[in-house]
Write an enzyme that holds these catalytic residues in place. Structure first.
Site, PDB file in Angstrom:
ATOM      1  N   SER A 253       0.866  -1.178   0.026  1.00 22.90           N
ATOM      2  CA  SER A 253      -0.020   0.163   0.063  1.00 22.90           C
ATOM      3  C   SER A 253       0.834   1.379   0.031  1.00 22.90           C
ATOM      4  O   SER A 253       2.054   1.136   0.257  1.00 22.90           O
ATOM      5  CB  SER A 253      -0.977  -0.159   1.279  1.00 22.90           C
ATOM      6  OG  SER A 253      -0.095   0.158   2.400  1.00 22.90           O
ATOM      7  N   LYS A 254       0.038   2.386  -0.178  1.00 24.80           N
ATOM      8  CA  LYS A 254       0.870   3.666  -0.235  1.00 24.80           C
ATOM      9  C   LYS A 254       1.384   4.061   0.983  1.00 24.80           C
ATOM     10  O   LYS A 254       2.477   4.607   1.220  1.00 24.80           O
ATOM     11  CB  LYS A 254      -0.219   4.817  -0.798  1.00 24.80           C
ATOM     12  CG  LYS A 254      -0.418   4.739  -2.120  1.00 24.80           C
ATOM     13  CD  LYS A 254      -1.254   5.704  -2.573  1.00 24.80           C
ATOM     14  CE  LYS A 254      -1.893   5.694  -3.989  1.00 24.80           C
ATOM     15  NZ  LYS A 254      -2.628   6.969  -4.549  1.00 24.80           N
ATOM     16  N   ARG A 255       0.813   3.652   2.165  1.00 29.67           N
ATOM     17  CA  ARG A 255       1.444   3.810   3.333  1.00 29.67           C
ATOM     18  C   ARG A 255       2.763   3.110   3.701  1.00 29.67           C
ATOM     19  O   ARG A 255       3.332   3.587   4.719  1.00 29.67           O
ATOM     20  CB  ARG A 255       0.599   3.208   4.654  1.00 29.67           C
ATOM     21  CG  ARG A 255      -0.974   3.845   4.556  1.00 29.67           C
ATOM     22  CD  ARG A 255      -1.574   3.561   5.683  1.00 29.67           C
ATOM     23  NE  ARG A 255      -2.098   2.222   5.705  1.00 29.67           N
ATOM     24  CZ  ARG A 255      -3.167   1.722   5.155  1.00 29.67           C
ATOM     25  NH1 ARG A 255      -4.229   2.677   4.467  1.00 29.67           N
ATOM     26  NH2 ARG A 255      -3.468   0.366   5.095  1.00 29.67           N
ATOM     27  N   SER A 256       3.217   2.150   2.823  1.00 30.59           N
ATOM     28  CA  SER A 256       4.534   1.739   3.061  1.00 30.59           C
ATOM     29  C   SER A 256       5.513   2.522   2.924  1.00 30.59           C
ATOM     30  O   SER A 256       6.976   2.471   3.212  1.00 30.59           O
ATOM     31  CB  SER A 256       4.519   0.402   2.449  1.00 30.59           C
ATOM     32  OG  SER A 256       4.817   0.903   0.874  1.00 30.59           O
TER      33      SER A 256
END
Length: 485
Positions: A253-256
């Site tokens: 995910s982008k949160r990574s």
């Protein structure tokens, strides 16, 4: 038949690693067969479009060296290559109306509220499965609604009986019960085509032979095939790529913080290393070789070796691979890149040879962001707040039988030698210290350990003690050694 593949991104922001892999696989399939690789911008979802995202797409492909043969910026025989421009030419509505006339599609005037009332659960997922309410409207009823300006969509008319099968080059034959398929919207109420409809029309008109995409589109593929069959068109080869997960086996995910190509470049990674790493997320070469240039990949890539299993994005492996690519860089290119990632050095005593320092770091880093921490000890000791002393426990080396007291005693002794050295070149310093050690019966490692710790304050450094001395100069060397006492 000439192999033709395409990368068809939506301009919604930075390029996700999964999308980069799709572009890379499509590029390699085409180039391996001496075919054509196309770029098509799919901008029909206006709500998700991000300003500047098209330029990101161009820049990413340019940096990755995935050069397209046809596209919006260079043209081609099958343009325009931007879906909103194709819509203005009436391409999608033309084909939608063809299906309507052949009773393979129909107008739907149902309100949002009515559609929400049709929610149902299929395979554990809550969806709206349309009940074909508007399929049997008479021509006069349809015309009346059109004349009165009633909002409408155009839906694909899918038979609910039987099943639909398709062949995927990776997953084999997949069969879906038609009762699970919805009458897909082809033209939205704003006149724009849906992604699924425009995708099929454009792939056919652009003569795409191989469709590469993520396996999340497996469930949509039966609908695509029913459209191809409705038009009587040849179906392309499908190559669905496995899911990419993080180290915890969850969808990346982008949160990574490293889910996009630009994220990884910002972390000090080389485009070539990222591309090499990405190709291995679900694919392997016959000889299991891992370091492969783009030209080598073009020669060896075989999509039949793509795996069905999810691919794990292993940052440790990517960092290692990037380190190998850094080592392979010529020094000139390496220095240009490295200087983009370092802060200006502060040293009151000597003009540091930054190039020399950076070259020492070249074989000791995995990303360019690692450089600053590796070379920061070269900064002037005078600038250390309150004359902060180093951690004396670093002087302890059981293998060399060195403790803190012995190390400090030796430093006081060797300082008298260092103060008499005029030529502070590395070779001369090493020669003088070696001769002194030989005369006193000191092993060279015994001598260099406390000197290096005193000069750097670190257990591991990118170069040896005499290298550090020659770089920081005589005055700074003396200051640092005295700072230990």
């Amino acid at each position: 038949m000439l192999t033709r593949t395409r990368y068809a991104p939506s301009p919604t922001g930075r390029m996700h690693i999964g999308n980069l892999r799709t572009a890379l696989y499509a590029y390699l399939i085409a180039k391996h067969d001496d075919g054509k690789f196309l770029l098509r911008i799919e901008d029909t979802d206006r709500e998700r479009e991000v300003s500047g995202a098209v330029e990101i797409i161009y820049n990413t492909l340019k940096i990755a060296k995935l050069f397209h043969d046809e596209g919006p910026d260079i043209g081609g025989d099958y343009g325009p290559y931007v879906q909103s421009e194709r819509m203005k030419q009436g391409i999608y509505m033309k084909y939608a109306m063809q299906l309507v006339k052949e009773h393979k599609a129909y107008y739907c005037f149902c309100s949002k509220e009515r559609l929400e009332s049709l929610q149902t659960i299929i395979n554990g997922e809550e969806i709206i499965q349309y009940d074909k309410h508007c399929l049997n409207l008479s021509e006069s009823e349809i015309q009346d609604k059109l004349n009165n300006g009633c909002p409408f969509v155009i839906r694909q008319n899918i038979l609910r009986e039987g099943n639909t099968s398709f062949d995927d080059e990776i997953y084999g034959t997949i069969t879906v019960d038609n009762s699970e398929l919805d009458d897909m919207v082809l033209i939205k109420s704003d006149g724009y085509p849906t992604y699924n409809f425009a995708n099929v029309i454009d792939d056919h008109l652009m003569k795409i032979t191989h469709v590469v995409r993520g396996n999340e589109y497996l469930s949509s593929t039966p609908k695509y095939n029913l459209l191809y069959e409705a038009f009587g068109w040849d179906i392309p080869k499908y190559i669905h790529c496995p899911l990419i997960t993080d180290e915890n086996h969850k969808k990346l995910s982008k949160r990574s913080g490293h889910s996009s190509f630009e994220d990884l470049l910002d972390l000090g990674l080389l485009p070539e290393a990222v591309l090499n790493f990405v190709v291995l997320l679900g694919w392997s070469s016959k000889d299991n070789k891992e370091i492969l240039s783009l030209n080598e990949l073009i020669k060896t890539f075989d999509y039949n070796r793509i795996s069905k299993s999810p691919a794990v994005f292993d940052m440790v492996k990517l960092r290692w691979m990037n380190g190998e690519y850094i080592k392979m860089m010529n020094d000139e290119d390496y220095l240009i890149k490295a200087k983009l990632f370092i802060k200006k050095f502060k040293n009151n005593n000597v003009n540091l040879n930054i190039d020399k320092i950076l070259l020492f770091a070249k074989s000791r880093i995995e990303t360019f962001l690692d450089i600053q921490s590796k070379i920061s000890f070269f900064e002037s000791a005078i600038l250390k707040e309150n004359g902060t002393k180093i951690d004396e426990t670093l002087f302890i080396n059981k293998k060399l039988k060195l403790d803190i007291e012995l190390s400090i005693q030796f430093l006081k002794e060797i300082l008298l030698v260092i103060e008499k050295i005029d030529d502070f070149s590395n070779d001369n310093i090493f020669s003088i210290l070696s001769a002194y050690g030989k005369d006193k019966g000191y092993k060279i490692a015994y001598m260099m350990w406390p000197i290096r710790i005193a000069l750097s304050g670190e257990e591991n450094t990118i170069c040896g003690a005499t290298d550090i001395m020659s770089i920081i100069g005589k005055e700074e060397t003396i200051i640092r050694i005295k700072n230990v006492f």
